[in-house]
Scaffold this motif. Structure first.
Motif, PDB file in Angstrom:
ATOM      1  N   ARG A   1      -9.759 -15.335-100.072  1.00 47.87           N
ATOM      2  CA  ARG A   1      -9.441 -14.334-101.086  1.00 47.87           C
ATOM      3  C   ARG A   1     -10.566 -13.317-101.292  1.00 47.87           C
ATOM      4  NH1 ARG A   1      -4.439 -15.342-104.548  1.00 47.87           N
ATOM      5  NH2 ARG A   1      -3.442 -16.945-103.297  1.00 47.87           N
ATOM      6  N   GLN A   2     -11.339 -13.074-100.271  1.00 50.12           N
ATOM      7  CA  GLN A   2     -12.401 -12.072-100.365  1.00 50.12           C
ATOM      8  C   GLN A   2     -12.099 -10.900 -99.444  1.00 50.12           C
ATOM      9  OE1 GLN A   2     -16.407 -13.534-100.005  1.00 50.12           O
ATOM     10  NE2 GLN A   2     -15.960 -15.412-101.138  1.00 50.12           N
ATOM     11  N   ARG A   3     -12.932  -9.915 -99.512  1.00 50.00           N
ATOM     12  CA  ARG A   3     -12.780  -8.744 -98.663  1.00 50.00           C
ATOM     13  C   ARG A   3     -13.143  -9.088 -97.224  1.00 50.00           C
ATOM     14  NH1 ARG A   3     -15.763  -4.358-100.950  1.00 50.00           N
ATOM     15  NH2 ARG A   3     -16.232  -5.538-102.827  1.00 50.00           N
ATOM     16  N   LEU A   4     -12.676  -8.297 -96.312  1.00 49.12           N
ATOM     17  CA  LEU A   4     -13.107  -8.447 -94.929  1.00 49.12           C
ATOM     18  C   LEU A   4     -14.546  -7.978 -94.797  1.00 49.12           C
ATOM     19  CD1 LEU A   4      -9.877  -7.957 -94.620  1.00 49.12           C
ATOM     20  CD2 LEU A   4     -10.470  -7.576 -92.245  1.00 49.12           C
ATOM     21  N   GLN A   5     -15.307  -8.750 -94.050  1.00 47.52           N
ATOM     22  CA  GLN A   5     -16.703  -8.388 -93.827  1.00 47.52           C
ATOM     23  C   GLN A   5     -16.957  -8.313 -92.334  1.00 47.52           C
ATOM     24  OE1 GLN A   5     -19.394 -11.117 -95.912  1.00 47.52           O
ATOM     25  NE2 GLN A   5     -17.661 -11.779 -97.147  1.00 47.52           N
ATOM     26  N   LEU A   6     -17.764  -7.363 -91.956  1.00 48.16           N
ATOM     27  CA  LEU A   6     -18.131  -7.259 -90.561  1.00 48.16           C
ATOM     28  C   LEU A   6     -19.009  -8.444 -90.178  1.00 48.16           C
ATOM     29  CD1 LEU A   6     -18.255  -5.581 -87.909  1.00 48.16           C
ATOM     30  CD2 LEU A   6     -20.332  -4.524 -88.848  1.00 48.16           C
ATOM     31  N   LEU A   7     -18.642  -9.131 -89.118  1.00 49.55           N
ATOM     32  CA  LEU A   7     -19.440 -10.252 -88.634  1.00 49.55           C
ATOM     33  C   LEU A   7     -20.372  -9.766 -87.525  1.00 49.55           C
ATOM     34  CD1 LEU A   7     -19.997 -13.287 -88.800  1.00 49.55           C
ATOM     35  CD2 LEU A   7     -18.159 -13.644 -87.148  1.00 49.55           C
ATOM     36  N   LEU A   8     -19.796  -9.129 -86.515  1.00 48.61           N
ATOM     37  CA  LEU A   8     -20.631  -8.543 -85.482  1.00 48.61           C
ATOM     38  C   LEU A   8     -19.824  -7.541 -84.668  1.00 48.61           C
ATOM     39  CD1 LEU A   8     -19.695 -10.128 -82.664  1.00 48.61           C
ATOM     40  CD2 LEU A   8     -21.154 -11.909 -83.548  1.00 48.61           C
ATOM     41  N   ARG A   9     -20.568  -6.699 -83.914  1.00 44.57           N
ATOM     42  CA  ARG A   9     -19.950  -5.735 -83.015  1.00 44.57           C
ATOM     43  C   ARG A   9     -20.641  -5.843 -81.672  1.00 44.57           C
ATOM     44  NH1 ARG A   9     -21.465   0.214 -85.311  1.00 44.57           N
ATOM     45  NH2 ARG A   9     -20.154   0.815 -83.552  1.00 44.57           N
ATOM     46  N   HIS A  10     -19.944  -5.547 -80.623  1.00 43.69           N
ATOM     47  CA  HIS A  10     -20.476  -5.881 -79.315  1.00 43.69           C
ATOM     48  C   HIS A  10     -21.670  -5.022 -78.936  1.00 43.69           C
ATOM     49  CE1 HIS A  10     -18.424  -2.383 -77.467  1.00 43.69           C
ATOM     50  NE2 HIS A  10     -19.250  -2.573 -76.461  1.00 43.69           N
ATOM     51  N   ILE A  11     -21.738  -3.790 -79.422  1.00 43.32           N
ATOM     52  CA  ILE A  11     -22.841  -2.944 -78.964  1.00 43.32           C
ATOM     53  C   ILE A  11     -24.168  -3.360 -79.582  1.00 43.32           C
ATOM     54  CG2 ILE A  11     -21.350  -0.980 -78.506  1.00 43.32           C
ATOM     55  CD1 ILE A  11     -22.446   0.265 -81.098  1.00 43.32           C
ATOM     56  N   SER A  12     -24.135  -4.060 -80.707  1.00 40.84           N
ATOM     57  CA  SER A  12     -25.399  -4.451 -81.322  1.00 40.84           C
ATOM     58  C   SER A  12     -25.963  -5.707 -80.698  1.00 40.84           C
ATOM     59  CB  SER A  12     -25.205  -4.648 -82.825  1.00 40.84           C
ATOM     60  OG  SER A  12     -24.328  -5.718 -83.060  1.00 40.84           O
ATOM     61  N   ARG A  13     -25.087  -6.504 -80.067  1.00 41.80           N
ATOM     62  CA  ARG A  13     -25.493  -7.735 -79.373  1.00 41.80           C
ATOM     63  C   ARG A  13     -26.312  -8.654 -80.287  1.00 41.80           C
ATOM     64  NH1 ARG A  13     -24.131  -7.548 -74.266  1.00 41.80           N
ATOM     65  NH2 ARG A  13     -25.405  -9.352 -73.742  1.00 41.80           N
ATOM     66  N   GLU A  14     -25.978  -8.644 -81.558  1.00 41.51           N
ATOM     67  CA  GLU A  14     -26.684  -9.509 -82.504  1.00 41.51           C
ATOM     68  C   GLU A  14     -26.009 -10.875 -82.578  1.00 41.51           C
ATOM     69  OE1 GLU A  14     -28.431  -6.750 -86.024  1.00 41.51           O
ATOM     70  OE2 GLU A  14     -26.254  -6.855 -85.879  1.00 41.51           O
ATOM     71  N   SER A  15     -26.721 -11.816 -83.154  1.00 40.38           N
ATOM     72  CA  SER A  15     -26.152 -13.115 -83.480  1.00 40.38           C
ATOM     73  C   SER A  15     -26.161 -13.227 -84.996  1.00 40.38           C
ATOM     74  CB  SER A  15     -26.978 -14.236 -82.856  1.00 40.38           C
ATOM     75  OG  SER A  15     -26.524 -15.487 -83.319  1.00 40.38           O
ATOM     76  N   ILE A  16     -24.984 -13.301 -85.581  1.00 37.92           N
ATOM     77  CA  ILE A  16     -24.875 -13.366 -87.030  1.00 37.92           C
ATOM     78  C   ILE A  16     -24.342 -14.729 -87.417  1.00 37.92           C
ATOM     79  CG2 ILE A  16     -23.861 -12.297 -89.070  1.00 37.92           C
ATOM     80  CD1 ILE A  16     -25.689 -10.442 -87.548  1.00 37.92           C
ATOM     81  N   LYS A  17     -25.031 -15.410 -88.316  1.00 39.66           N
ATOM     82  CA  LYS A  17     -24.625 -16.746 -88.786  1.00 39.66           C
ATOM     83  C   LYS A  17     -24.402 -17.681 -87.612  1.00 39.66           C
ATOM     84  CE  LYS A  17     -22.539 -15.023 -93.042  1.00 39.66           C
ATOM     85  NZ  LYS A  17     -21.395 -15.058 -93.966  1.00 39.66           N
ATOM     86  N   GLY A  18     -25.118 -17.475 -86.534  1.00 44.35           N
ATOM     87  CA  GLY A  18     -25.017 -18.343 -85.368  1.00 44.35           C
ATOM     88  C   GLY A  18     -23.893 -17.992 -84.421  1.00 44.35           C
ATOM     89  N   PHE A  19     -23.100 -16.971 -84.772  1.00 42.27           N
ATOM     90  CA  PHE A  19     -21.997 -16.551 -83.922  1.00 42.27           C
ATOM     91  C   PHE A  19     -22.463 -15.510 -82.908  1.00 42.27           C
ATOM     92  CE2 PHE A  19     -18.198 -18.465 -85.607  1.00 42.27           C
ATOM     93  CZ  PHE A  19     -18.467 -18.709 -86.937  1.00 42.27           C
ATOM     94  N   THR A  20     -21.906 -15.597 -81.719  1.00 44.88           N
ATOM     95  CA  THR A  20     -22.131 -14.584 -80.701  1.00 44.88           C
ATOM     96  C   THR A  20     -20.790 -14.232 -80.055  1.00 44.88           C
ATOM     97  OG1 THR A  20     -22.535 -16.248 -78.990  1.00 44.88           O
ATOM     98  CG2 THR A  20     -24.468 -15.369 -80.161  1.00 44.88           C
ATOM     99  N   ALA A  21     -20.762 -13.063 -79.453  1.00 49.99           N
ATOM    100  CA  ALA A  21     -19.563 -12.648 -78.721  1.00 49.99           C
ATOM    101  C   ALA A  21     -19.988 -11.728 -77.597  1.00 49.99           C
ATOM    102  CB  ALA A  21     -18.586 -11.938 -79.647  1.00 49.99           C
ATOM    103  N   ASP A  22     -19.462 -11.977 -76.443  1.00 41.01           N
ATOM    104  CA  ASP A  22     -19.781 -11.147 -75.275  1.00 41.01           C
ATOM    105  C   ASP A  22     -18.538 -10.417 -74.808  1.00 41.01           C
ATOM    106  OD1 ASP A  22     -21.961 -13.722 -74.181  1.00 41.01           O
ATOM    107  OD2 ASP A  22     -22.522 -11.772 -74.999  1.00 41.01           O
ATOM    108  N   LEU A  23     -18.704  -9.131 -74.585  1.00 42.57           N
ATOM    109  CA  LEU A  23     -17.608  -8.332 -74.075  1.00 42.57           C
ATOM    110  C   LEU A  23     -17.491  -8.537 -72.571  1.00 42.57           C
ATOM    111  CD1 LEU A  23     -15.419  -6.194 -74.452  1.00 42.57           C
ATOM    112  CD2 LEU A  23     -17.181  -4.439 -74.175  1.00 42.57           C
ATOM    113  N   ASN A  24     -16.361  -8.993 -72.119  1.00 38.69           N
ATOM    114  CA  ASN A  24     -16.097  -9.187 -70.699  1.00 38.69           C
ATOM    115  C   ASN A  24     -15.021  -8.184 -70.295  1.00 38.69           C
ATOM    116  OD1 ASN A  24     -15.059 -10.066 -68.175  1.00 38.69           O
ATOM    117  ND2 ASN A  24     -15.789 -12.150 -68.573  1.00 38.69           N
ATOM    118  N   LYS A  25     -15.456  -7.083 -69.708  1.00 37.95           N
ATOM    119  CA  LYS A  25     -14.505  -6.026 -69.373  1.00 37.95           C
ATOM    120  C   LYS A  25     -13.567  -6.436 -68.249  1.00 37.95           C
ATOM    121  CE  LYS A  25     -17.128  -2.093 -71.103  1.00 37.95           C
ATOM    122  NZ  LYS A  25     -17.658  -0.742 -70.821  1.00 37.95           N
ATOM    123  N   GLY A  26     -14.057  -7.311 -67.367  1.00 35.56           N
ATOM    124  CA  GLY A  26     -13.198  -7.763 -66.265  1.00 35.56           C
ATOM    125  C   GLY A  26     -12.013  -8.561 -66.770  1.00 35.56           C
TER     126      GLY A  26
END
Lengths: 114, 112
Positions: free
Chosen positions: A41-66
């Protein structure tokens, strides 16, 4: 047209287990990918974006274009990670028509059990 | 604080009534957006605005009207509410076209 698919509506794991939330996209241009999180019941919050390549709260995400994927991963899930997670795509601004609109996936509800 | 306020937080209205959801940003960011959130559909874009007096339709604009006479405000009006418009509505802002969106707390609208 662009499209974002999150194949899992629900995902349950136990505390300390690895977690992976899947996201696939369809877009012919140069995408920007985001993960947003919504706690109960809260607002949406940005966790991460691929261009920043940060790790937020232990989460990571890699963009795989293939594979046109942007899966969200965390090696050790915590109970406080329980939330709704949205993958989102921002199209490039070719022609000046993007306006920064986000196309969202259907969302995945993550539940981390103690 | 995301610098964006929505009101009301909760609204119940009857079919056929006109209802307006308010959105106000404390910044002067150019871009503002309205999304609706429904289970199984994620968030879908209703309308967006690139600046005052510039608005355009998103994915699901039917039955909705927006205006942007001032940069800070972006109200969403349901001209004649229908049950299918029962949803949670989120307003968002961003400073430029490739910046992340910052969302308000949402308005939970129920149409009876």
């Amino acid at each position: 047209a662009q499209r974002v698919t999150q194949p899992e509506k629900l995902l349950s794991v136990f505390k300390g287990a690895p977690v992976e939330l899947k996201c696939n996209y369809s877009y012919s241009g140069s995408p920007e990918l985001f993960w947003y999180v919504q706690y109960s019941r809260q607002r949406l919050q940005l966790l991460l974006r691929h261009i920043s390549r940060e790790s937020i709260k232990g989460f990571t995400a890699d963009l795989n274009k293939g594979e046109t994927s942007f899966h969200l991963k965390k090696p050790f899930a915590q109970e406080e990670d329980s939330a709704m997670y949205y993958c989102a795509l921002m199209t490039d601004n070719a022609g000046g028509t993007s306006y920064g609109k986000l196309t969202f996936g259907q969302g995945t509800i993550l539940t981390v059990h103690p | 604080d995301a610098g964006i306020t929505q009101s009301p937080r909760y609204k119940i209205t009857e079919t056929g009534r006109q209802v307006t959801l308010m959105c106000h940003q404390t910044w002067s960011h150019s871009y503002m957006f309205w999304y609706r959130q429904d289970l199984g559909h994620g968030l879908r874009l209703i309308y967006y605005s690139a600046a005052a007096d510039i608005t355009d339709k998103g994915e699901v604009p039917d039955g909705y009207v927006v205006s942007r006479s001032k940069t800070e405000n972006f109200p969403l009006t349901l001209e004649s509410a229908t049950r299918s418009q029962t949803s949670v509505y989120f307003c968002a802002r961003s400073s430029e076209y490739n910046s992340p969106l910052h969302f308000g707390n949402g308005t939970r609208l129920t149409v009876t």
